[in-house]
Design an enzyme around this catalytic site. Structure first.
Site, mmCIF file in Angstrom:
data_model
loop_
_atom_site.group_PDB
_atom_site.id
_atom_site.type_symbol
_atom_site.label_atom_id
_atom_site.label_comp_id
_atom_site.label_asym_id
_atom_site.label_seq_id
_atom_site.Cartn_x
_atom_site.Cartn_y
_atom_site.Cartn_z
ATOM 1 N N THR A 1 0.832 -1.192 0.000
ATOM 2 C CA THR A 1 0.000 0.000 0.000
ATOM 3 C C THR A 1 0.870 1.246 0.000
ATOM 4 O O THR A 1 2.023 1.216 0.422
ATOM 5 C CB THR A 1 -0.916 0.032 1.231
ATOM 6 O OG1 THR A 1 -0.101 0.046 2.414
ATOM 7 C CG2 THR A 1 -1.832 -1.164 1.278
ATOM 8 N N GLU B 1 -6.900 -3.260 -0.307
ATOM 9 C CA GLU B 1 -7.231 -4.423 0.503
ATOM 10 C C GLU B 1 -8.494 -5.163 0.047
ATOM 11 O O GLU B 1 -8.857 -6.183 0.636
ATOM 12 C CB GLU B 1 -7.410 -3.996 1.973
ATOM 13 C CG GLU B 1 -6.155 -3.493 2.644
ATOM 14 C CD GLU B 1 -5.847 -2.009 2.399
ATOM 15 O OE1 GLU B 1 -4.954 -1.458 3.078
ATOM 16 O OE2 GLU B 1 -6.506 -1.406 1.526
ATOM 17 N N LYS C 1 -14.220 18.637 11.266
ATOM 18 C CA LYS C 1 -15.236 18.981 12.270
ATOM 19 C C LYS C 1 -15.042 20.432 12.677
ATOM 20 O O LYS C 1 -14.055 20.785 13.307
ATOM 21 C CB LYS C 1 -15.133 18.070 13.497
ATOM 22 C CG LYS C 1 -16.312 18.248 14.448
ATOM 23 C CD LYS C 1 -16.294 17.228 15.570
ATOM 24 C CE LYS C 1 -17.538 17.380 16.440
ATOM 25 N NZ LYS C 1 -17.552 16.399 17.552
ATOM 26 N N TRP D 1 -19.945 18.528 10.653
ATOM 27 C CA TRP D 1 -18.995 17.754 9.862
ATOM 28 C C TRP D 1 -19.003 18.293 8.435
ATOM 29 O O TRP D 1 -20.046 18.427 7.815
ATOM 30 C CB TRP D 1 -19.385 16.278 9.858
ATOM 31 C CG TRP D 1 -19.260 15.618 11.199
ATOM 32 C CD1 TRP D 1 -20.259 15.396 12.087
ATOM 33 C CD2 TRP D 1 -18.068 15.130 11.802
ATOM 34 N NE1 TRP D 1 -19.767 14.784 13.213
ATOM 35 C CE2 TRP D 1 -18.409 14.607 13.065
ATOM 36 C CE3 TRP D 1 -16.725 15.071 11.414
ATOM 37 C CZ2 TRP D 1 -17.490 14.039 13.937
ATOM 38 C CZ3 TRP D 1 -15.806 14.504 12.277
ATOM 39 C CH2 TRP D 1 -16.183 13.999 13.513
#
Length: 556
Positions: A190, A337, A453, A458
């Site tokens: 990754t 993944e 935030k 949000w």
């Protein structure tokens, strides 16, 4: 009580799901189909099978056997395609080295993988000379070139042989036997995360099931956003990155004409699209933008090109620009993944499809194309809250995407703690924040680490980036959260102008403030003027994603 298991007569062949099985139908019905490298080297599927046998014989004579790890460093080439099959078909592990990460990280992955053999394009010899001394157990080095000459002796590295020369002297009659389908087939690492790269592995069974599930999904629509046997396939996601999204295996399984472009050069990709009549590709948004920019003002005809976009969010503005050039663009969703493809944004049958056919430029069509889409077969995709309860399918309530499927990685190579965190509670945790719509469409809102935030609300960085990117004169943007004593966090926008553009901070703020006034976004989502900064170039990860980690380090 009778035995519930299926029993087989002793002579029955219990067909294992091995990578070699993906070749069976292709060789039976498409043996004469063409594979080309850059439009210069051409051969048939029958030749591919012959060279796969030769490569296996060459590797076997070099000590490769079941359990050996063979690393490959190359651009998208016929050699890479040969290694996709020959190495795992021997029972060995194919390690696709990401050549775009730093030399230090390449050395780390070579050491961590335990690679015993390395097939490398001669272009990477100078890089290997830098790191060779830091390799704990230097692998046997086989060098590949893009011509028929033998390897130059100028390199100080201990080159074992030349790929083509040794291949030509090897037998094609290698016998590929059967073994457990759970045998590790591939390994890669990754990128774009903190700490050292993490190794992701897939078994033969997982590779085959991913190919079958994805092919079934791509082939299921009547038209548009689909793949069929008459398509001409060209990858524009590197073959070293998540197996080019698994698509080369699917292309071979279906017997498609395959165009391998080598290193990605805009003009070459556009020329190959035209001369080889390419109809299906996949890439990240930055590459799509590069292709559109490269075709601007030229005579390149991009119509009839189906393009699957992943890696990062497909913005509405970029989607419209691609549609305007005749590209049937649509998003796919997954991660290193997950195989990787677990969802595709294809239009369902019925009214929505009819509307899309009538006018592919409608806002609804663009909105759908930019979503993560709906799960492919055998994928259990849920959007859950902190208690692992499914959020309402209302298109508004946010949660994390968690997954189960037969082709998800079962853990990271040599990292048990990270593996357990990935699979906490028996579901693979994506770290992606999303909403689920009533019809099952999934829309990614942000990464958990990227959600801002501020003022008790949000803010989605992805949404604000998409809106900024629609401002005339903006080429691309990245929105990150920065610390603020009063509000906790505030959004900061980093913006790259288009060449020759004079777009200003005021123009961007006016656009966002108007959207806040119309209740399209929260007023807390609008960055202050001092927090809109223009850059000459946006930092990217090795696979073309926005590198927000580097941006945060720069801001801090």
């Amino acid at each position: 009580m009778p035995d519930p298991l299926v029993t087989a007569t002793p002579s029955a062949y219990d067909y294992p799901l091995l990578v070699k099985q993906l070749l069976v139908n292709a060789l039976a019905v498409s043996a004469k189909q063409q594979i080309t490298y850059r439009g210069e080297t051409r051969y048939s599927y029958a030749d591919l099978r012959r060279r796969i046998g030769q490569l296996a014989s060459m590797l076997s004579s070099s000590g490769v056997k079941a359990g050996t790890t063979v690393a490959v460093m190359d651009w998208d080439s016929h050699r890479y395609l040969e290694s996709y099959f020959a190495v795992p078909m021997m029972g060995a592990t194919l390690f696709t080295v990401n050549v775009r990460i730093s030399p230090k990280q390449i050395a780390y992955t070579l050491n961590d993988s335990g690679a015993q053999v390395l097939i490398a394009n001669a272009e990477f010899l100078p890089l290997l000379e830098q790191i060779w001394g830091s390799l704990a157990h230097p692998p046997l080095l086989i060098v590949a070139r893009d011509d028929d000459c033998s390897v130059e002796t100028a390199s100080s590295l201990p080159v074992a042989c030349d790929y083509e020369l040794r291949l030509s002297m090897s037998s094609s009659d290698f016998v590929f036997g059967d073994f457990d389908e759970r045998t590790r087939a591939v390994l890669f690492y990754t990128t774009g995360t903190t700490g050292d790269p993490k190794g992701v592995t897939y078994s033969h069974r997982q590779v085959v099931l991913h190919a079958l599930a994805t092919a079934a999904t791509l082939a299921s629509p009547r038209e548009g956003q689909r793949l069929h046997r008459e398509d001409v396939y060209m990858p524009i996601t590197p073959m070293f990155h998540v197996l080019a999204w698994g698509m080369p295996y699917i292309a071979v399984m279906l017997g498609l004409k395959i165009v391998l472009p080598g290193r990605y050069e805009p003009h070459l990709l556009l020329r190959l699209k035209q001369t080889e009549q390419v109809t299906f590709s996949h890439c990240v948004p930055t590459i799509l933008q590069m292709l559109l920019d490269g075709a601007r003002g030229d005579s390149f005809d991009l119509s009839g090109w189906k393009m699957m976009i992943g890696g990062s969010a497909l913005s509405p503005g970029l989607c419209r620009a691609a549609l305007d050039r005749g590209i049937d663009v649509f998003a796919g969703y997954g991660m290193s993944e997950t195989g990787p493809i677990v969802a595709l944004s294809q239009f369902p049958p019925g009214a929505m499809h009819a509307e899309a056919d009538k006018d592919a430029g409608t806002d609804e069509s663009v909105r759908r194309r930019c979503m993560a889409g709906r799960p492919v077969p055998m994928v259990d995709l849920r959007v859950v809250d902190g208690d692992m309860c499914d959020v309402p399918r209302d298109g508004r309530t946010q949660g994390e995407v968690v997954l189960r499927a037969p082709f998800l990685t079962l853990g990271y190579h040599g990292k048990p703690e990270a593996s357990e965190a990935l699979w906490a509670g028996g579901y693979l945790h994506s770290q992606d924040v999303a909403v689920m719509h009533p019809d099952g469409y999934v829309q990614i809102v942000d990464r958990i680490k990227d959600v801002i935030k501020t003022g008790g609300e949000w803010v989605s960085s992805i949404e604000i980036e998409a809106l900024i990117n629609e401002v005339p004169g903006v080429q691309e943007s990245a929105v990150i959260g920065v610390k603020d004593e009063r509000w906790g966090e505030r959004p900061m926008a980093l913006v790259v102008r288009r060449p020759g553009s004079a777009v200003s901070v005021a123009t961007i703020r006016q656009r966002l403030l108007a959207l806040a006034e119309a209740s399209r976004i929260s007023r807390y989502a609008v960055p202050e003027a001092t927090r809109i900064v223009f850059l000459d170039e946006m930092p990217k990860t090795s696979v073309g994603k926005l590198d927000k980690k580097r941006l945060r380090e720069w801001i801090d």
